[in-house]
Design a protein around this motif. Structure first.
Motif, PDB file in Angstrom:
ATOM      1  N   TRP A  58      36.659  44.276  42.523  1.00 41.06           N
ATOM      2  CA  TRP A  58      35.223  44.504  42.283  1.00 41.06           C
ATOM      3  C   TRP A  58      34.438  44.095  43.518  1.00 41.06           C
ATOM      4  CZ3 TRP A  58      32.115  45.834  37.875  1.00 41.06           C
ATOM      5  CH2 TRP A  58      30.765  45.475  37.966  1.00 41.06           C
ATOM      6  N   THR A  59      34.724  42.890  44.031  1.00 49.58           N
ATOM      7  CA  THR A  59      34.123  42.404  45.274  1.00 49.58           C
ATOM      8  C   THR A  59      35.251  41.979  46.191  1.00 49.58           C
ATOM      9  OG1 THR A  59      32.188  41.592  44.068  1.00 49.58           O
ATOM     10  CG2 THR A  59      32.526  40.746  46.303  1.00 49.58           C
ATOM     11  N   SER A  64      38.100  37.102  40.627  1.00 53.25           N
ATOM     12  CA  SER A  64      37.434  36.803  39.358  1.00 53.25           C
ATOM     13  C   SER A  64      38.103  35.624  38.658  1.00 53.25           C
ATOM     14  CB  SER A  64      37.430  38.034  38.450  1.00 53.25           C
ATOM     15  OG  SER A  64      38.757  38.386  38.083  1.00 53.25           O
ATOM     16  N   ARG A  92      33.785  37.246  34.270  1.00 55.15           N
ATOM     17  CA  ARG A  92      33.945  38.227  35.341  1.00 55.15           C
ATOM     18  C   ARG A  92      34.832  39.404  34.920  1.00 55.15           C
ATOM     19  NH1 ARG A  92      30.074  38.571  38.719  1.00 55.15           N
ATOM     20  NH2 ARG A  92      31.427  40.193  39.589  1.00 55.15           N
ATOM     21  N   GLU A  96      33.337  43.111  34.971  1.00 55.23           N
ATOM     22  CA  GLU A  96      33.963  44.120  35.820  1.00 55.23           C
ATOM     23  C   GLU A  96      34.625  45.230  35.000  1.00 55.23           C
ATOM     24  OE1 GLU A  96      36.597  41.969  38.383  1.00 55.23           O
ATOM     25  OE2 GLU A  96      34.991  40.697  39.181  1.00 55.23           O
ATOM     26  N   ARG A  98      37.072  45.190  32.997  1.00 51.47           N
ATOM     27  CA  ARG A  98      38.534  45.132  32.912  1.00 51.47           C
ATOM     28  C   ARG A  98      38.971  44.570  31.560  1.00 51.47           C
ATOM     29  NH1 ARG A  98      39.557  46.004  38.318  1.00 51.47           N
ATOM     30  NH2 ARG A  98      38.062  45.074  39.780  1.00 51.47           N
TER      31      ARG A  98
END
Length: 679
Positions: A58-59, A64, A92, A96, A98
């Protein structure tokens, strides 16, 4: 400050050693549901492995899984419970996309799922532009985002605390980010989350969020002050060690059980004090500071007497926040003395309980909702949550978002509040600088809209009179009276609170569009004349500020939705670009919107000649933080007039326009404006 110190290790596969991690968290707070925590930790790790396998971060560079561990430690230090820790571990992955909320609900129950959903709703504020720049069609979305955030927040304060922990992790991770992202995230945190931490009384997070935001928003100033602090560190630490040892000896003799320690000063707070009081670094006395913690309130005043007998007191530097707490509930005694080696020293004195409140804020109180029957806890917690409910009611009623950051920031930066009385004797808490007009709008919208005057302590005062603690305020209203356009002009100082400003804007929005257009156009023409700017590209300025065309811009200015300084700043930048595009060297007279760079401009003042004229003019300029570099005067004795050309230094159009407005309001002034060409 809250920090992850690496007090636990990781397994060979990269997952955390659960027993060590749990033991570290339980050094801060008792946790009951170990099985649930283990399952959450394992689930977060499995998702981490899946992300690594897919190489779909994600980043980039931010895990996360590790973010969840870091958030968990922050929340444990803030004394939150198992449910909040589980949410920290799984936030997170859900954010995200997920992991679904339905999976959370099935595996961890409704309580965890509902809490996590609240944090996700609060994340909507990330998409909100907290600046005053408008984008077409964005306002309605912004309003809904802020309302969702506040609704989630006041429903369960843990939502706000988890979000604060997440934003703390986010700004800690900015080192590797690009400059644009650094500034964007830092601005959001500085405008929204650091003030929110302050208003909830969480000193631990407030200082860190402010310092890290400041680091990215003002990197040169941050580095300069950090360097000055580091250069004097050894001498300061030696001095504090001697002071604390002497205080311990004195307290032991008096039989007082006290804990004495040095108190670090945040970089941002040092810079802010230097700017506000126009001081050099060496003049900031509370860089050398100690904190004394005692068991009982009466011990605070005993300690104060010992300190004042030991060293000479500095006049006007004593504050009793125990008898008069700050708006966020902060309680302490602050005093400054001339200590050993003739060095100035700040001493803070409070009880252990007050220190918990100062560092943890609502975190020291939120548990009362679960059944703790303690009136003191309830009062402290309820006061903070009531403030949030008031903000929510305001945004719900007004249908706007522009003042949220301002409301929070004003509250954070206002070390003092004013407490005034209604005619019936009720106490009203207002921000410093509030006026009778602000008071009228605080009472009720219609009271403000029909306000025609005010009495303070039984004497008639102007509506821009600044209220003081202890004032008894009576609003004079008339059904025939309606808001004045002058109330929108910042330099006149009628409406200081965001609530009053928003109410006035709302009233003018409901009036005839043609009247708003006419007034807005006239107002801009006057201010552009004073600012010495010509050939304004109104259509382009309008688009930059989110308006469809120049007509829409005039209407927005007429209602106060867009301020004159905003328009002037954008226009000046566009004019500057035109000059640059023509390859003509600029004269440095254009004042940028975002960079606080000092610029030199020339103003021309024509006035009736009189004694004290120059003193009155320079006082107005000084009050607007404008520095006078040179003055050239010419007197016409035949006509009794005087003409002054002044080169001045300033950093924003807001200060210049405010000063020119005040000068033109002076009875003897014929005209005051910036000369075309700048210098």
């Amino acid at each position: 400050m809250v920090q992850v110190r690496g007090g636990y290790s990781f397994n060979p596969d990269g997952s955390v050693n659960f027993e060590q991690w749990l033991s570290r968290l339980e050094s801060y707070v008792a946790l009951d549901n170990h099985d649930q925590l283990r399952r959450a930790c394992d689930l977060s790790w499995q998702i981490e492995l899946s992300v690594r396998a897919s190489q779909n971060d994600w980043t980039p560079g931010v895990s996360s899984y590790h973010t969840g561990l870091e958030m968990s430690e922050i929340l444990a230090q803030l004394h939150l419970n198992d449910e909040a820790i589980v949410v920290a571990l799984l936030y997170r992955p859900v954010r995200e996309t997920r992991l679904s909320l339905q999976t959370i609900r099935e595996q961890f129950g409704d309580a965890v799922a509902n809490l996590l959903e609240g944090v996700l709703r609060m994340a909507a504020i990330n998409d909100t532009d907290t600046s005053k720049r408008r984008v077409l069609g964005q306002n309605d979305v912004q309003v809904e985002n802020v309302r969702k955030m506040l609704l989630a927040l006041v429903d369960d304060v843990r939502v706000a605390l988890i979000k604060l922990a997440e934003r703390t992790c986010a700004i800690r991770a900015l080192k590797q980010a690009g400059d644009e992202k650094r500034k964007r995230v830092a601005r959001e945190i500085f405008d929204i989350y650091a003030p929110l931490a302050h208003r909830l009384g969480i000193g631990q997070l407030k200082w860190e969020l402010e310092d890290l935001s400041f680091r990215y928003l003002e990197p040169e100033n941050y580095k300069s002050i950090a360097k000055l602090i580091d250069e004097r560190r050894v001498d300061r630490e030696r001095f504090i060690a001697e002071v604390t040892e002497e205080l311990r000896r004195q307290f032991n003799r008096a039989g007082i059980d006290a804990e004495v320690s040095g108190r670090p000063k945040s970089i941002y707070s040092i810079w802010r004090k230097m700017q506000r009081k126009q001081l050099d670094f060496d003049q900031i006395y509370d860089i050398r500071a100690v904190r004394v913690l005692v068991p009982e309130t009466r011990d605070c005043y005993t300690v104060l007497g010992i300190v004042h007998n030991l060293w000479r007191v500095i006049p006007n530097e004593f504050d009793d926040y125990i008898a008069n707490p700050k708006a966020n509930g902060y309680q302490s005694l602050h005093t400054a003395v001339i200590g050993p080696e003739q060095k100035i020293l700040e001493v803070q004195i409070r009880t252990f309980s007050m220190d918990d409140d100062a560092e943890l804020g609502v975190c020291a109180h939120w548990r009362y909702k679960e059944g703790i029957d303690d009136p003191g806890y309830q009062d402290g917690f309820a006061g903070k949550i009531e403030w949030l409910r008031q903000v929510l009611a305001w945004h719900d009623e007004m249908g706007m978002v522009g003042g949220l950051a301002e409301q929070l920031r004003n509250d954070a930066e206002s070390d003092q509040r004013v407490y005034v009385f209604t005619p019936e004797g009720h106490v009203v808490d207002m921000m410093a600088g509030a006026t009778p007009l602000d008071f009228a709008y605080y009472v009720h919208t219609e009271v403000g809209n029909h306000c025609s005057g005010a009495r303070v302590n039984d004497k008639l005062v102007p509506l821009n009179y600044q209220l003081k603690t202890g004032d008894r305020v009576e609003v004079i209203s008339s059904e025939l009276n309606v808001p004045s356009r002058d109330w929108l002009k910042p330099h006149l100082g009628f409406a200081q609170t965001p609530r009053a400003q928003a109410k006035i804007q709302q009233w003018f929005k409901s009036q005839d569009r043609e009247q708003n257009h006419e007034f807005g156009q006239m107002w801009l023409e006057i201010e552009f004349h004073r600012a010495g700017l010509v050939n304004i590209p109104f259509e382009e300025v309008a688009r930059k500020l989110g308006c469809r065309n120049g007509e829409g811009l005039f209407v927005s200015v007429g209602t106060g939705t867009i301020t004159v300084p905003e328009v002037v700043e954008v226009a000046s930048q566009l004019l500057s670009q035109q000059v640059d595009d023509s390859a003509v060297k600029t004269d440095g007279s254009v004042l940028p919107n975002d960079e606080p760079v000092a610029r030199t401009v020339e103003i021309l003042i024509k006035s009736q000649d009189r004694a004290g004229l120059l003193r009155d003019i320079t006082t107005i300029l000084a009050n607007e933080s404008i520095y006078v570099l040179s003055i050239a005067t010419h007197s016409d004795r035949v006509n009794g007039t005087a003409e002054l050309k002044m080169q001045i230094e300033l950093t924003s159009w807001t200060h210049l326009l405010s000063a020119l407005g005040k000068l033109n309001d002076m009875e003897s002034i014929i005209d005051a404006r910036r000369t075309e060409g700048g210098v």
